[in-house]
Scaffold this motif. Structure first.
Motif, PDB file in Angstrom:
ATOM      1  N   SER A  37     -13.218   9.407  -7.143  1.00  0.00           N
ATOM      2  CA  SER A  37     -13.374   8.044  -6.593  1.00  0.00           C
ATOM      3  C   SER A  37     -12.061   7.270  -6.626  1.00  0.00           C
ATOM      4  O   SER A  37     -11.779   6.460  -5.744  1.00  0.00           O
ATOM      5  N   GLU A  38     -11.215   7.528  -7.639  1.00  0.00           N
ATOM      6  CA  GLU A  38      -9.902   6.881  -7.722  1.00  0.00           C
ATOM      7  C   GLU A  38      -8.933   7.483  -6.706  1.00  0.00           C
ATOM      8  O   GLU A  38      -8.171   6.766  -6.048  1.00  0.00           O
ATOM      9  N   LEU A  39      -8.945   8.802  -6.570  1.00  0.00           N
ATOM     10  CA  LEU A  39      -8.020   9.475  -5.638  1.00  0.00           C
ATOM     11  C   LEU A  39      -8.294   9.103  -4.183  1.00  0.00           C
ATOM     12  O   LEU A  39      -7.391   9.133  -3.347  1.00  0.00           O
ATOM     13  N   LEU A  40      -9.545   8.749  -3.884  1.00  0.00           N
ATOM     14  CA  LEU A  40      -9.889   8.382  -2.505  1.00  0.00           C
ATOM     15  C   LEU A  40      -9.287   7.037  -2.091  1.00  0.00           C
ATOM     16  O   LEU A  40      -9.396   6.632  -0.939  1.00  0.00           O
ATOM     17  N   ASN A  41      -8.640   6.351  -3.041  1.00  0.00           N
ATOM     18  CA  ASN A  41      -7.906   5.129  -2.691  1.00  0.00           C
ATOM     19  C   ASN A  41      -6.520   5.455  -2.126  1.00  0.00           C
ATOM     20  O   ASN A  41      -5.812   4.560  -1.668  1.00  0.00           O
ATOM     21  N   PHE A  42      -6.144   6.741  -2.169  1.00  0.00           N
ATOM     22  CA  PHE A  42      -4.852   7.168  -1.633  1.00  0.00           C
ATOM     23  C   PHE A  42      -5.034   7.772  -0.243  1.00  0.00           C
ATOM     24  O   PHE A  42      -5.883   8.646  -0.052  1.00  0.00           O
TER      25      PHE A  42
END
Length: 289
Positions: A148-153
């Motif tokens: 979920s954090e990586l999908l902000n990249f």
């Protein structure tokens, strides 16, 4: 984004460090060896220096690659263990502890943009998805948090579109959601969050339609009603308000972004799954409060 104080201190540190190759300098960040994390702002760096701790400079790219290699090995061990029907619980627990520790290290370092970008470039998402397919419990929760954090990249979306795995990712999410219970509360929180990111992301593909197609496919394969996985979120006795809010946002996004010809079908599917009635019950309950 890095604050100015941090940039200034890094420049000073870089001048005193000797690197084998000049161009590799951008990959080096101060590293807290006690907490296994990169220092990414001026305040942290100042505190670290004030405590007279030895300052270590670590290469973000190499560290990301080391993490990937670790997961490659662990996933291979899991597959071998399953094929050999190995039931050594002590060994399994030891491997599980190592995986959880490394997942926590990755999660704590995602605020270091270069580390996160390098992790993505070394196909980190591929190995996180393999972990989701081969593990459960806390490992699954930590993995979902990182995804979920990586999908902000933006580079994550480039990678997912490049390998054409959007359908597989959504299918895995539905599968985890179906198997999750209130005991695995973190799984339930992260899943709608990831689906919201997928739907909200603007790309050439119609991600809303992809989510709906996969939901329909999953319902047929699991002999369940369409979106039956989401009905739990709207139960009146479900205390996690954040989950209800995320689920409502997810449904709202689906209805808002759905193409006209598919909208009527979606509405009837939501009614059939009992989601519309449950949302009405939540509204009635809030009015009473």
């Amino acid at each position: 984004a890095l604050d100015e104080e941090f940039k200034e201190n890094i420049l000073k540190i870089n001048k005193t460090c000797k690197f084998k190759e000049e161009e590799n300098r951008i990959y080096y960040y101060p590293f807290d060896i006690e907490r296994y994390r990169f220092i990414t702002n001026g305040k942290q760096l100042k505190e670290y220096i004030k405590q007279n701790k030895t300052l270590t400079m670590k290469n973000c790219s190499i560290y990301a690659k080391q993490m990937i290699e670790f997961f490659k090995e662990e996933i291979q061990k899991m597959k071998e263990s399953i094929s050999n029907k190995d039931t050594n619980s002590n060994k399994e627990e030891e491997n599980s502890s190592k995986i959880k520790m490394n997942l926590r290290i990755i999660a704590s370092n995602l605020d270091c943009e270069i580390f996160a970008e390098e992790f993505i470039s070394y196909e980190g998402i591929k190995y996180l998805l393999l972990l989701l397919e081969n593990t459960k419990g806390n490992i699954c929760s930590y993995t979902l948090e990182i995804i979920s954090e990586l999908l902000n990249f933006h580079s994550s979306w480039n990678y997912i579109n490049k390998i054409n795995k959007m359908n597989d990712i959504i299918f895995i999410l539905f599968d985890i959601l179906m198997k999750s219970s209130e005991e695995n509360i973190n799984n339930i929180i992260y899943l709608p969050r990831i689906l919201i990111l997928i739907i909200s992301y603007d790309s050439h593909k119609n991600n809303v339609q992809i989510v709906l197609n996969v939901a329909e496919e999953y319902a047929k394969k699991s002999s369940a009603k369409f979106f039956s996985q989401l009905t739990t979120f709207f139960d009146e006795n479900y205390l996690e308000i954040e989950i209800k809010e995320l689920a409502l946002l997810l449904i709202n996004l689906l209805l808002t972004k759905c193409e006209n010809e598919a909208l009527d079908k979606l509405k009837s599917q939501l009614i059939e799954a009992g989601i519309c009635q449950k949302i009405k019950n939540i509204i009635k309950h809030k009015k009473k409060i």
